[in-house]
Design a protein around this motif. Structure first.
Motif, short mmCIF file in Angstrom:
data_model
loop_
_atom_site.label_atom_id
_atom_site.label_comp_id
_atom_site.label_asym_id
_atom_site.label_seq_id
_atom_site.Cartn_x
_atom_site.Cartn_y
_atom_site.Cartn_z
N ARG A 79 0.85 -1.19 0.00
CA ARG A 79 0.00 0.00 0.00
C ARG A 79 0.89 1.24 0.00
N ARG A 80 0.55 2.21 -0.86
CA ARG A 80 1.24 3.51 -0.88
C ARG A 80 0.75 4.34 0.31
N GLU A 81 1.68 4.78 1.15
CA GLU A 81 1.28 5.52 2.34
C GLU A 81 1.81 6.94 2.28
N PHE A 82 1.00 7.86 2.79
CA PHE A 82 1.37 9.27 2.80
C PHE A 82 1.28 9.80 4.23
N LEU A 83 2.43 10.12 4.79
CA LEU A 83 2.51 10.69 6.12
C LEU A 83 2.56 12.21 6.02
N ARG A 84 2.03 12.88 7.02
CA ARG A 84 2.14 14.33 7.05
C ARG A 84 3.52 14.69 7.59
N GLY A 85 4.27 15.49 6.82
CA GLY A 85 5.66 15.75 7.16
C GLY A 85 5.98 17.23 7.26
N ARG A 86 7.02 17.52 8.04
CA ARG A 86 7.53 18.89 8.18
C ARG A 86 8.99 18.90 7.75
N PHE A 87 9.28 19.76 6.79
CA PHE A 87 10.60 19.80 6.15
C PHE A 87 11.53 20.77 6.88
#
Length: 416
Positions: free
Chosen positions: A352-360
């Protein structure tokens, strides 16, 4: 495509299917001031050179390089000394050719006099207003812009399908265009479903929640240039949902709903759509946003988004955005992805392709790093305001450990 086939779809396959859908017809000519953000519907060709004439790229002195090689030196100085014939400012060309053995005072953008081919920068020269002492070592053609250096007649400078940016508007103006043919704005019908939903400002009974999804997606649609018709909150009633979606399909180029696309007894959107249309796919192996449906209602494309507030926006960005852009006439549906090192550990099951919320961030060495939000819950809307992009973890990837290289999609890539 049958629903049982969807688990074999990748995100890229789904977008490829989307890009084959027929686009609505219609274009309009607009003045340049109203074109930013619109999708170009014509090829723009330069019919004149840009710049239209040779000009100076610097404030200084224009001269014939041959005269520089044969000119006389001032006492004790290794340059060349030429008399000054006149003065050239932008928009005020010299009304005669450059005389042999002379120079002209010239300013940035000033038209090069006939015969002049080189400019010496003023800070490198010494002048008393009558003569100029040129520095040694000036190459022929220095500090000059030639006619047509940027664009030559017949060059295709803008192609159909581009979403017009400020620089594109500038190019159109530079070749003399004061208007452009652009695809008309896409009309999108938007509805949200759920007995538990209440609009902001209404009394909130026990067991109910605020309807944020309709406002979130409405804002996302408008940011992409769509004209949105709001069909409101629909009760969990199959007949009502069917009737409303059918009406919306007759009045818009795209119909989009939120909620009601999963497999529960109160999820009525999918069967309502199948009553009056068909689904190309339903459910994708992505997280969050798996229960996303794409199909059509009487020939009008339809997208059914999930109901959780994080899932709905991420699913819109991944599926709704490329569909919207395609229907609006755009040719580039992609988003840029940037490599960064993970500042977190994350358990991830392949498939499954997963998308986490990230801070750069950039670390002390200037290397790209990204942190993940403390929770992967799809109900935490504030995770989207905490973050500034999505961390993409592909299907074939296992657990992520701190220091691993991951892909990062900035929200700026998804919001326009």
């Amino acid at each position: 495509m049958e629903a049982s086939q969807v688990e074999s779809l990748t995100l890229e396959t789904a977008i490829a299917q989307i890009s084959t859908l027929a686009r609505p017809e219609g274009a309009e000519a607009l003045p340049l001031a109203r074109c930013p953000g619109r999708v170009l519907a014509e090829t723009v060709v330069a019919d004149e050179p840009v710049p239209a004439h040779a000009s100076s790229a610097m404030d200084g002195f224009a001269f014939r390089h041959e005269d520089f090689r044969s000119g006389s030196s001032a006492a004790g100085r290794p340059g060349r000394r030429l008399p000054i014939q006149g003065r050239v400012a932008a928009g005020h060309p010299l009304d005669e050719d450059l005389w042999l053995g002379h120079a002209v005072r010239i300013f940035t953008g000033g038209m090069m006099p006939a015969g002049a081919d080189t400019v010496a920068k003023q800070e490198d020269c010494v002048s008393d207003g009558f003569f100029v002492e040129l520095p040694p070592g000036i190459d022929a053609g220095a500090n000059c812009r030639g006619a047509g250096d940027d664009m030559t007649p017949g060059t295709r400078v803008l192609l159909p399908g581009v979403r017009l940016r400020p620089q594109d508007i500038g190019v159109a103006a530079a070749v003399g265009r004061d208007s452009l043919s652009v695809h008309r704005r896409l009309r999108v019908g938007l509805a949200t479903t759920g007995d538990e939903l209440r609009a902001p400002g209404e009394v909130l009974p026990p067991g109910c929640v605020r309807d944020s999804n309709r406002h979130t997606i409405g804002a996302a649609l408008r940011s992409l240039g769509a004209e949105v018709t709001d069909y409101g909150i629909l009760r969990d009633d199959r007949a009502l949902i069917r009737t409303t979606l059918d009406k919306a399909a007759g009045e818009n180029d795209l119909v989009l709903s939120t909620g009601g696309v999963s497999v529960g007894d109160e999820d009525h959107v999918r069967p309502a759509v199948q009553d009056i249309g068909s689904l190309a796919f339903w459910r994708l192996p992505i997280k969050p946003g798996r229960p996303v449906a794409v199909g059509d209602i009487a020939g009008t494309p339809f997208v059914g988004l999930p109901g959780n507030p994080v899932s709905v926006l991420i699913a819109f960005w991944l599926i709704g955005r490329p569909l919207l852009l395609h229907l609006a006439g755009a040719t580039d549906l992609s988003v840029a992805r940037f490599p960064a090192r993970a500042d977190f550990d994350h358990r991830h099951g392949p498939g499954r392709r997963e998308f986490l919320r990230g801070r750069f961030r950039l670390d002390e060495t200037g290397s790209a790093r990204v942190a993940a939000y403390r929770s992967s819950s799809s109900g935490m809307l504030t995770s989207l305001t905490w973050s500034d992009g999505l961390v993409e973890i592909h299907e074939g990837t296992g657990d992520v450990h701190a220091g691993d290289l991951v892909s990062f999609i900035p929200y700026s890539e998804l919001l326009s």
